[in-house]
Design a protein around this motif. Sequence first.
Motif, short mmCIF file in Angstrom:
data_model
loop_
_atom_site.label_atom_id
_atom_site.label_comp_id
_atom_site.label_asym_id
_atom_site.label_seq_id
_atom_site.Cartn_x
_atom_site.Cartn_y
_atom_site.Cartn_z
N GLU A 39 4.32 5.50 -3.37
CA GLU A 39 3.73 4.17 -3.49
C GLU A 39 3.58 3.77 -4.96
OE1 GLU A 39 3.27 1.91 -1.30
OE2 GLU A 39 3.79 3.18 0.39
N THR A 67 -6.80 1.39 0.38
CA THR A 67 -6.53 0.68 1.64
C THR A 67 -7.07 -0.75 1.56
OG1 THR A 67 -6.61 2.72 2.90
CG2 THR A 67 -6.90 0.69 4.13
N ILE A 68 -8.27 -0.90 1.05
CA ILE A 68 -8.86 -2.23 0.91
C ILE A 68 -8.08 -3.07 -0.10
CG2 ILE A 68 -10.93 -3.47 0.14
CD1 ILE A 68 -12.53 -1.05 1.26
N CYS A 92 3.08 -3.51 0.85
CA CYS A 92 1.62 -3.60 1.02
C CYS A 92 1.19 -3.14 2.41
CB CYS A 92 1.16 -5.04 0.79
SG CYS A 92 1.31 -5.58 -0.88
N ALA A 135 -1.06 0.27 2.96
CA ALA A 135 -2.39 0.21 3.57
C ALA A 135 -2.49 1.15 4.76
CB ALA A 135 -2.72 -1.23 3.98
N TYR A 161 -2.21 4.94 3.43
CA TYR A 161 -3.42 5.37 2.73
C TYR A 161 -4.59 5.54 3.69
CZ TYR A 161 -1.76 5.17 -2.05
OH TYR A 161 -1.10 5.43 -3.21
N PHE A 162 -4.71 4.67 4.67
CA PHE A 162 -5.79 4.81 5.64
C PHE A 162 -5.64 6.11 6.44
CE2 PHE A 162 -7.85 3.79 9.75
CZ PHE A 162 -9.14 3.58 9.27
N ASP A 165 -4.05 -7.34 -1.10
CA ASP A 165 -2.72 -7.68 -1.60
C ASP A 165 -1.81 -8.10 -0.46
OD1 ASP A 165 -0.75 -8.06 -3.49
OD2 ASP A 165 -0.15 -5.94 -3.53
N PHE A 166 -1.97 -7.48 0.71
CA PHE A 166 -1.22 -7.85 1.91
C PHE A 166 -1.50 -9.31 2.27
CE2 PHE A 166 0.16 -7.71 6.26
CZ PHE A 166 -0.85 -8.30 7.00
N TYR A 210 -4.90 -2.74 -0.99
CA TYR A 210 -3.60 -3.10 -0.42
C TYR A 210 -3.75 -4.12 0.70
CZ TYR A 210 -0.74 0.14 -3.08
OH TYR A 210 -0.07 0.77 -4.08
N ALA A 211 -4.86 -4.09 1.43
CA ALA A 211 -5.08 -5.11 2.47
C ALA A 211 -5.28 -6.48 1.84
CB ALA A 211 -6.27 -4.73 3.33
#
Length: 132
Positions: A25, A91-92, A57, A61, A64-65, A97-98, A94-95
């Motif tokens: 990543e 995770t947060i 992204c 996420a 990583y979760f 960023d998602f 990337y979420a």
Amino acid sequence: VLSFIIFICYIASQAAAFMMAPLLEFLLALFLFFAYASKLNEKFKGFYWPLTDFLRCVTAAIIYFAISIAAVSKHSDGASKAAGVFGFIATIVYAIDFYITFNDLVTFLKQGSSDSPEGRKSEDEDSDSDSD
């Protein structure tokens, strides 16, 4: 930066089997950063850059979760716990960023879809088929 920190934590922990995901990543994020910085997205128009960033992204996420839950629940050393906590933070991040990338992707796809019906219409008008 967060991916690199998680990678270092996994190297120092008993959960060293999880170190490949943050490394990949990190390298993918670094590649996309340099691609956008050097304006490769403007040079290669046929490649869907927002979709690539969106998929990165989403997968980051989810990965990583999953590995954060595994690192926190199965390993008891401090480095594994730190990697798990940083993984939940990633995770947060990337979420978020998602969500931002999804809005850019929708704008990109709407822009592309407005051009395509005109192109199809002109191709249909220019056809010389004898379908009688």
